[in-house]
Design a protein around this motif. Structure first.
Motif, mmCIF file in Angstrom:
data_model
loop_
_atom_site.group_PDB
_atom_site.id
_atom_site.type_symbol
_atom_site.label_atom_id
_atom_site.label_comp_id
_atom_site.label_asym_id
_atom_site.label_seq_id
_atom_site.Cartn_x
_atom_site.Cartn_y
_atom_site.Cartn_z
ATOM 1 N N LEU A 1 -0.330 0.556 -5.134
ATOM 2 C CA LEU A 1 -1.305 0.204 -4.107
ATOM 3 C C LEU A 1 -1.847 -1.212 -4.273
ATOM 4 O O LEU A 1 -2.838 -1.592 -3.668
ATOM 5 C CB LEU A 1 -2.468 1.201 -4.064
ATOM 6 C CG LEU A 1 -2.069 2.669 -3.925
ATOM 7 C CD1 LEU A 1 -3.283 3.564 -4.093
ATOM 8 C CD2 LEU A 1 -1.393 2.942 -2.593
ATOM 9 N N GLU A 2 -1.199 -1.988 -5.122
ATOM 10 C CA GLU A 2 -1.612 -3.373 -5.314
ATOM 11 C C GLU A 2 -0.996 -4.226 -4.212
ATOM 12 O O GLU A 2 0.134 -4.002 -3.811
ATOM 13 C CB GLU A 2 -1.076 -3.894 -6.656
ATOM 14 C CG GLU A 2 -1.606 -3.167 -7.857
ATOM 15 C CD GLU A 2 -2.798 -3.882 -8.468
ATOM 16 O OE1 GLU A 2 -2.908 -5.091 -8.263
ATOM 17 O OE2 GLU A 2 -3.593 -3.206 -9.133
ATOM 18 N N LYS B 1 0.020 8.297 -0.053
ATOM 19 C CA LYS B 1 -1.144 8.109 0.815
ATOM 20 C C LYS B 1 -2.164 9.218 0.689
ATOM 21 O O LYS B 1 -3.173 9.208 1.380
ATOM 22 C CB LYS B 1 -0.690 8.077 2.282
ATOM 23 C CG LYS B 1 0.285 6.994 2.580
ATOM 24 C CD LYS B 1 -0.401 5.674 2.539
ATOM 25 C CE LYS B 1 0.514 4.608 3.074
ATOM 26 N NZ LYS B 1 -0.140 3.346 3.137
ATOM 27 N N CYS C 1 0.820 -1.203 0.000
ATOM 28 C CA CYS C 1 0.000 0.000 0.000
ATOM 29 C C CYS C 1 0.854 1.253 0.000
ATOM 30 O O CYS C 1 0.407 2.323 -0.370
ATOM 31 C CB CYS C 1 -0.936 0.000 1.201
ATOM 32 S SG CYS C 1 -2.176 1.291 1.136
ATOM 33 N N SER C 2 2.117 1.115 0.411
ATOM 34 C CA SER C 2 2.964 2.301 0.431
ATOM 35 C C SER C 2 3.585 2.548 -0.942
ATOM 36 O O SER C 2 4.089 3.612 -1.211
ATOM 37 C CB SER C 2 4.067 2.136 1.466
ATOM 38 O OG SER C 2 4.750 0.934 1.249
ATOM 39 N N LYS D 1 -8.928 -3.737 -3.334
ATOM 40 C CA LYS D 1 -7.662 -3.825 -4.042
ATOM 41 C C LYS D 1 -6.592 -2.950 -3.392
ATOM 42 O O LYS D 1 -5.445 -3.344 -3.243
ATOM 43 C CB LYS D 1 -7.843 -3.430 -5.500
ATOM 44 C CG LYS D 1 -6.751 -3.980 -6.356
ATOM 45 C CD LYS D 1 -7.137 -4.092 -7.794
ATOM 46 C CE LYS D 1 -6.162 -5.055 -8.448
ATOM 47 N NZ LYS D 1 -6.665 -5.726 -9.595
#
Lengths: 382, 124
Positions: free
Chosen positions: A329-330, B102, A324-325, B35
């Motif tokens: 984001l997969e 983010k 996620c970082s 996902k």
């Protein structure tokens, strides 16, 4: 803050004291270029020759078959691209759970390739692999042990299968394995494994970062991918990095004495048992044929990176399979390849043990983990 | 160098004050996708066009949790039209800093509020 607990040894390890001690003279004192013919240069050359011999002993090969590189990634690239570049119309087979240093290298090579599926524990089936072999196949690359879920692949069986296939083939298939994670705990004898290429990393075995090793069997023909001064039989040009090479060799030499396989396995199994007592926790990767220092879990309703950050607040270093970082984001391709759903993959935590890990460390980790999982589940309501 | 997460963002991640459900919520918004690993539910209680109470449930990374908590804090007590004007940049600014990849989490929080308002308006 209390003592830091480092449980991310699959990411990197600290340089062992003895290793550092061996390296230090080669920075400023014995700094000669090993390619120079004067005394200082020759002094460095002797150090490199000795280092090469140590690595050759570990691999059970000739010194001439050891190539020093700048990293395991570089070693993988040199071998894979070097081999593929020396054939017309080549085909290569690799597995779905390889490190990107192999997987991306294969995919970007521009040649025909097959990515082999693995089972739910991450194992490659040699029989499935055999079915993917084509007339054009020149290379198979399967990792020795997986960096995320610790699966130890049946390298020896794959090696035997390939050797058999090669009887009567015009185009012999070469077999390469990335042993960066495996080297600390498993035999890397290249004859026993039946490999033509093997990759090692310095910093995964308490050696320095910025150095790797490629074993290249003497009969393997390949093209260089880096051109320059012609070091390492022309396959890895660039001035020898004497201190790092010396450190790499010392790290390899110390493996047997320092890495306690049984003790680490006991701690790993204790950790797995205790973590699985947490409600809706699951183990990713196999129970058997698993690296002694690897564990990887998913916790329903708690996201992996959040877990890592809460643990970090308490001085405990771990990592997550969740990407996620990263920009995509997969979730991790490895966890997806063993059949995890997206959410399960995002809720994963890798805890990798090392030489210094104690049961006390694990107990502290377990206490913080339980609290963290509970807290995140409250926030997620899941 | 700036830390990837500001202290304020860490505080909202570690000790969120607005987590949980509102039993008799007037609007509920669910956003996110498996996902990228973030799932967010926003609950609002509305009185005379003002968001009286707002709570969240979020499965996700630290940034997703911190922005969920922050949007509740910022929107509470505001008229709906005003609350909808909160941009994702407002959230990021208020939190101090978030790691660059983010920033989409702040976008998610904003979409969560929008979805909750939409569900409230559809019930009217």
């Amino acid at each position: 803050m209390s003592k830091k607990i480092y449980l991310d040894n699959a990411s990197t390890t600290p340089v062992e004291k003895e290793v550092l001690k061996e390296m230090i003279p080669y920075f400023s004192e014995k700094f000669g270029n090993p390619s120079s013919i004067h005394g200082l240069g020759q002094e460095a050359k002797v150090a490199i020759d000795k280092s090469r011999k140590k690595i050759a002993n570990f691999l059970g090969c000739d010194s001439e078959e050891v190539i020093f590189t700048g990293s395991a990634t570089e070693a993988n690239n040199i071998f894979i691209r070097g081999v593929l570049g020396s054939f017309e119309n080549p085909h290569v087979i690799t597995s779905a759970i390889e490190h990107d240093a192999v997987l991306k290298t294969v995919k970007k090579s521009g040649v025909d390739y097959t990515v082999l599926k693995v089972d739910e524990d991450g194992f490659v089936n040699p029989e499935d692999l055999k079915k993917k072999i084509k007339k054009e196949t020149v290379l198979v690359s399967v990792m020795y042990a997986n960096n995320e879920i610790g699966t130890i692949e049946p390298i020896k069986r794959i090696g035997e299968m390939i050797e058999k296939e090669n009887e009567g083939r015009d185009r012999k298939i070469l077999f390469h394995t990335d042993a960066a994670q495996a080297a600390g705990y498993l035999s890397c004898n290249v004859d026993e494994l039946g490999v033509d290429g093997l990759t090692l990393s310095g910093h995964k075995i308490y050696g320095p970062k910025g150095v790797g090793v490629l074993y290249k069997g003497s009969s393997v023909n390949m093209r260089p991918i880096i051109y320059g001064g012609g070091q390492e039989e022309g396959l890895r040009s660039g001035t020898y990095n004497t201190p790092l090479i010396v450190g790499m060799a010392k790290a390899v030499e110390l493996i047997k004495e320092k890495n306690k396989k049984e003790k680490t396995e006991e701690l790993r199994d204790y950790l797995i048992r205790e973590v699985l007592k947490i409600k809706d926790a699951s183990l990713n990767g196999p129970k058997k044929s698993r690296l002694p220092n690897n564990t990887n879990f998913s916790f329903q309703g708690a996201e992996g990176e959040s877990l890592v950050m809460i643990l970090d607040q308490e001085g405990i270093s771990t990592s997550t399979g969740s990407a996620c970082s990263s920009k995509t984001l997969e979730p991790s391709h490895v966890l997806k390849a063993i059949g995890l759903k997206d959410l399960q993959a995002h809720s994963s935590l890798r805890v990798s043990l090392g030489r210094k890990t104690t049961k006390k460390d694990l107990d502290k980790f377990l206490a913080v983990l339980k609290e963290a999982v509970e807290r995140l589940r409250k926030i997620s309501g899941r | 160098m700036k830390k990837p997460y500001s202290e304020k963002a860490m505080e909202h991640f570690l000790n969120p004050k607005n987590m949980g459900e509102i039993d008799d919520a007037d609007g509920i918004g669910e956003v996110g996708n498996p996902k990228c690993g973030d799932l967010m539910t926003i609950y609002i209680k509305v009185k005379d066009g003002t968001i009286e109470d707002m709570r969240f449930k979020t499965l996700g990374c630290a940034a997703a949790i911190a922005t969920s908590d922050m949007i509740c804090e910022m929107a509470k007590g505001k008229k709906i039209e005003e609350a909808l004007k909160i941009t994702f940049q407002d959230l990021v600014d208020e939190l101090g800093s978030l790691p660059a990849p983010k920033v989409h989490c702040a976008d998610l929080a904003q979409r969560g509020l929008k979805a909750a308002v939409k569900s409230y308006e559809s019930k009217k």
